[in-house]
Design a protein around this motif. Structure first.
Motif, PDB file in Angstrom:
ATOM      1  N   ARG A  47      36.283  48.491   3.096  1.00  0.00           N
ATOM      2  CA  ARG A  47      37.533  47.844   3.494  1.00  0.00           C
ATOM      3  C   ARG A  47      38.073  46.977   2.362  1.00  0.00           C
TER       4      ARG A  47
ATOM      5  N   ARG B 265      50.104  52.746   3.508  1.00  0.00           N
ATOM      6  CA  ARG B 265      48.708  52.616   3.108  1.00  0.00           C
ATOM      7  C   ARG B 265      48.441  53.476   1.874  1.00  0.00           C
TER       8      ARG B 265
ATOM      9  N   TYR C 246      42.290  56.546   0.042  1.00  0.00           N
ATOM     10  CA  TYR C 246      41.520  55.361  -0.374  1.00  0.00           C
ATOM     11  C   TYR C 246      40.089  55.742  -0.787  1.00  0.00           C
TER      12      TYR C 246
ATOM     13  N   THR D  79      47.145  42.373   1.828  1.00  0.00           N
ATOM     14  CA  THR D  79      45.767  41.917   1.659  1.00  0.00           C
ATOM     15  C   THR D  79      45.670  40.405   1.863  1.00  0.00           C
TER      16      THR D  79
ATOM     17  N   ILE E 211      40.915  47.983   6.923  1.00  0.00           N
ATOM     18  CA  ILE E 211      41.422  48.084   5.560  1.00  0.00           C
ATOM     19  C   ILE E 211      42.833  47.488   5.548  1.00  0.00           C
TER      20      ILE E 211
END
Lengths: 208, 638
Positions: free
Chosen positions: B202, B287, B291, B515, B538
């Motif tokens: 994450r 997103r 990832y 974030t 995440i």
């Protein structure tokens, strides 16, 4: 941290005092990482030595130079000092500070004896064998590799001595325990490096 | 030491939180252990060296503006190219990378500081004093002149008789120590200090790339430490590692240098990958695509990065088998890198893309860096490399990777996180001027150098003959370098004008922050998080936003916050190493004054320096730092 510290002052040390606080755990982890870097450092020095070990430039060769009995004695001293540092950590885990101090002292004395033998060895080479830093590529590589290890031993002796002093003044607490634990890790590491030096430099030099 | 001794005596709260001695002004900066202030120190110091390296680049380009130019002589030119490369890599961009890591990483993982605040300060000061030592060479008898790679035998005392290369070996040794310390610190920080719920998978991508970069630093820097020690011993103690006449081997230096030097390339570029992976999703409101593949591509690049070093040495004569193996391993790196490029493109695909200044730099990065990657694959082909080797084609390639990759990434990161670091938004208009002048200037400077190289112009030559079709392309290149300089001036103007505005940036000034750093004030208070946040997925902040929450769910009640004490010891340790290095460098010199000769030749100066360093270490060990506490009542209303 403060509660753990208060406990330590009262004499109830946690089971693994070196890992009782976040600071302690961080220190042990970072020291493992640091030893990883040290492994690369000595690895590069070993690679250099292996590349240059036969470049004697008409100076003494490894086979002419080395006396295995002396090196074997030094090896014995250092290996035993590693064992005594294990005893020290065991004494720490049983919360027996006096025993811990004694085993650390034995470790330091054995380390100093090892260092004394190494200094004697180097001075013999320089004075009687005309084998100095500038003699050949082999000599430069030899003194740099073995000398780096010797400097690590010297630093370890000073470090553990300082820690013995702190044990006397501050006692065994969750602050001093991680310091002793990482110094023991360091001591084992330089012991392992010596095993490689004994093999690659001295044994290979005699038979290779 | 005063405050440390004080904290030993008292019996903890509530007085503990208030008994701490606060420094102000210069002393505050010299003694700080706060990662946010250390970030600013890294930024200014790195910026200063970046400026010096940039001016050196401009001088180099002025000399090359026309054939047979006499603006600089050959010796000065050699010193300038050596110092340009060394300064830019070790003292310019690496500290700015560390500035962003320090400013952002603890915030991104929800921590109140790094694992070792003291070591963090020590890392900065050793870097700074190493850099100062290296640059002192300009006024102390001549700068290093053997190229940033300092190949032996050119760099041995036989062919480089001044102290220049000594400044290189010892200055880089000290600066490298700081980098190694920083690397270990960030590894430990990311392993142990993540907020509850912040599992590895994450973590924001910048935290991931910082983690992997730190691991590369840990395993690559000790190799150059040894290389520099060997060269120092050869030059100062008369050892024979690289002296062929006494059995030494100059190729050994090339191996050691590049075993460090190639991973160093990834130490530089991976943080830029991380920055781009933060900026692009923010301004696409999507997103990050792929990832997990980004994470594994990063790890794979780091892993492969250690097994390609000999591609710098194809022409050294290692033989066809070694050359073929290193060719293949080098080309393999294009695979994970390509994965990253496509992931960024797919992140933007279908997103609501906003072209703010940080995003302009990030979007400019993608094609520019890809061009550097493509020439990298060309260079990886060993037979072709025999043509490219040591020509301007190589110069063009690595500038595309480092400037077109890393520096554009750093610009993106600086514009993106500036409000978080300083509480002020950089001006968007000036930011766009910075971007366009810099990127156009960059391509003008370096695109033409590909062709100069293919046409046979060698790198590191201080001038060239006319009528080889080099003239026009060199002129274009120099004009481009000037335009890049103009871009830097726009950036500096922007910083200056912004610093005069009120510090009123919002917590989440870009409004689409994903974030944790965007959940706290800009700039953050010294303890970062009043309550450590609970991470539930995440892009932790974005997840809360989409769930309709205004902020993070705390993972703990408001409580007393433990802070580390400020200390001058890291500064003193670095001063000590600096003095020791300088003393060792001049230990074989004869001075006009007998007293000076005595002090240097008997290693008294070296000893004094080491005494300061080890004495400070001893102080650190003997006097425990229990830190101080910020109490809940002080946090009220914040």
């Amino acid at each position: 941290m403060t509660t753990a510290h208060a406990e330590a002052v009262k004499g109830t040390l946690p089971h693994e005092p070196e890992k009782a606080t976040l600071e302690g755990r961080n220190k042990v982890l970072a020291f493992w990482l640091f030893l990883g870097g040290e492994a690369v450092l000595f690895g590069t020095l070993f690679a250099t030595f292996l590349a240059l070990r036969n470049q004697t430039n008409d100076g003494p060769s490894a086979n002419e130079l080395f006396h295995l009995p002396l090196v074997a004695a030094a090896t014995f001293l250092l290996l035993v000092s590693s064992l005594t540092s294990v005893f020290a950590i065991q004494a720490m885990h049983r919360n027996r500070p006096a025993l811990l101090r004694s085993w650390l002292l034995v470790t330091v004395v054995l380390g100093a004896a090892f260092l004394g033998l190494e200094i004697y060895e180097f001075s013999e080479y320089v004075r009687h064998e005309k084998f100095g830093m500038t003699t050949s590529a082999f000599s430069s590589a030899f003194y740099t590799l073995v000398g780096f290890h010797g400097a690590h031993v010297a630093f370890g002796i000073l470090w553990i001595s300082v820690l013995i002093g702190q044990l006397v003044r501050k006692g065994l607490t969750v602050v001093t325990a991680p310091k002793i634990y990482v110094s023991a890790m360091y001591w084992h590491f330089i012991d392992v490096v010596w095993v490689f030096i004994f093999t690659v430099v001295y044994l290979l030099g005699k038979v290779g | 030491m005063a405050q440390t001794a004080q904290s030993l005596n008292h019996a903890r709260p509530p007085e503990a939180g208030h008994s701490v001695k606060r420094h102000t002004g210069l002393m505050d900066w010299i003694t700080t252990v706060d990662h946010k202030k250390i970030a600013i120190l890294y930024l200014w110091a790195g910026g200063l060296f970046f400026g010096i390296g940039g001016l050196e680049a401009i001088l180099i380009r002025i000399q090359l503006i026309k054939p047979m130019n006499t603006f600089l002589d050959a010796q000065t030119f050699n010193e300038l190219i050596t110092m340009h490369g060394t300064t830019m890599i070790f003292l310019g961009v690496m500290p700015v990378i560390f500035a962003l890591m320090n400013a952002v990483i603890p915030l991104q993982i929800g921590a109140r500081d790094v694992a070792f605040p003291f070591l963090n300060a020590l890392g900065f000061w050793t870097f700074l004093f190493g850099g100062l030592l290296l640059n002192l060479s300009w006024i102390m008898g001549g700068a290093p002149d053997a190229g940033w790679t300092s190949y032996t035998p050119l760099s041995t005392s036989t062919y480089s008789a001044t102290h220049g290369v000594d400044f290189y070996t010892i200055g880089l040794q000290i600066a490298g120590l700081g980098t190694l310390i920083g690397g270990i610190n960030f590894l430990a920080t990311i392993i142990t200090m993540r907020a509850p719920g912040m599992s590895y998978m994450r973590m924001p991508m910048f935290a991931w790339t910082t983690f992997i970069t730190s691991a590369i630093i840990l395993f690559a820097f000790p190799a150059i430490t040894v290389g520099l020690v060997l060269l120092t011993f050869d030059r100062i103690l008369g050892a024979n590692f690289f002296e062929v006449g006494a059995g030494g081997n100059p190729v050994l230096w090339q191996h050691i240098f590049w075993i460090f030097g190639h991973p160093e390339v990834y130490i530089l570029i991976l943080p830029a990958f991380g920055i781009i992976s933060e900026v692009i999703p923010t301004f696409a409101r999507k997103r990050l695509f792929g990832y997990s593949s980004m994470v594994f591509a990063t790890i794979l690049i780091a892993f492969l990065g250690f097994m390609v070093w000999a591609h710098h040495m194809f022409t050294t004569g290692l033989g066809p088998v070694a050359n073929a193996l290193f060719s293949v391993s080098t080309m393999l790196i294009a695979v994970p890198t390509g994965i990253k490029i496509f992931n960024w493109l797919f992140t933007m695909w279908g997103g609501q893309v906003r072209f703010t200044t940080p995003n302009l730099f990030a979007v400019g990065f993608i094609p520019t860096f890809t061009m550097g990657g493509v020439t990298g694959v060309m260079l990886a082909s060993a037979p072709a490399d025999f043509q490219f080797h040591d020509t301007y084609f190589v110069v063009a390639h690595f500038h595309y990777v480092i400037v077109g990759g890393l520096v554009l990434g750093l610009f993106a990161g600086l514009h993106y996180w500036w409000p978080k670091m300083f509480g002020r938004m950089l001006d968007e208009g000036l930011g766009k001027w910075t971007f366009w002048t810099f990127i156009i200037g960059f391509h003008m400077t370096f695109f033409v150098q590909h062709f100069l190289g293919l046409m046979g112009m060698q790198r590191r030559v201080f001038t060239y003959l006319p009528n080889q079709q080099f003239d026009l392309l060199n002129l274009i290149s120099t004009i481009g370098a000037g335009l890049m300089g103009v871009g830097m001036l726009f950036f500096l103007t922007n910083i200056f004008l912004t610093s005069r505005k009120p510090a009123d940036a919002a917590d989440d000034p870009w409004e689409d922050g994903r974030t944790l750093e965007w959940t706290i004030p800009s700039p953050p208070p010294e303890y970062n998080f009043k309550q450590t946040p609970l991470v539930r997925g995440i892009d932790a902040f974005w997840k809360e936003k989409t769930a309709g929450h205004k902020g993070m769910t705390p993972s703990e009640p408001v409580g007393s916050i433990h802070m580390p004490s400020a200390t001058i010891l890291p500064f003193l340790m670095s001063v000590g190493i600096f003095i020791a290095g300088l003393g060792f460098m001049f230990s074989r010199d004869t001075f006009s004054s007998d007293a000076l000769s005595f002090l240097f030749n008997n290693y008294i100066v070296t000893g004094l320096g080491l005494l300061i360093t080890f004495g400070s270490m001893l102080m650190r060990s003997l006097f425990d730092d229990h830190g101080w506490h910020i109490e809940p009542e002080e946090l009220e209303g914040r």
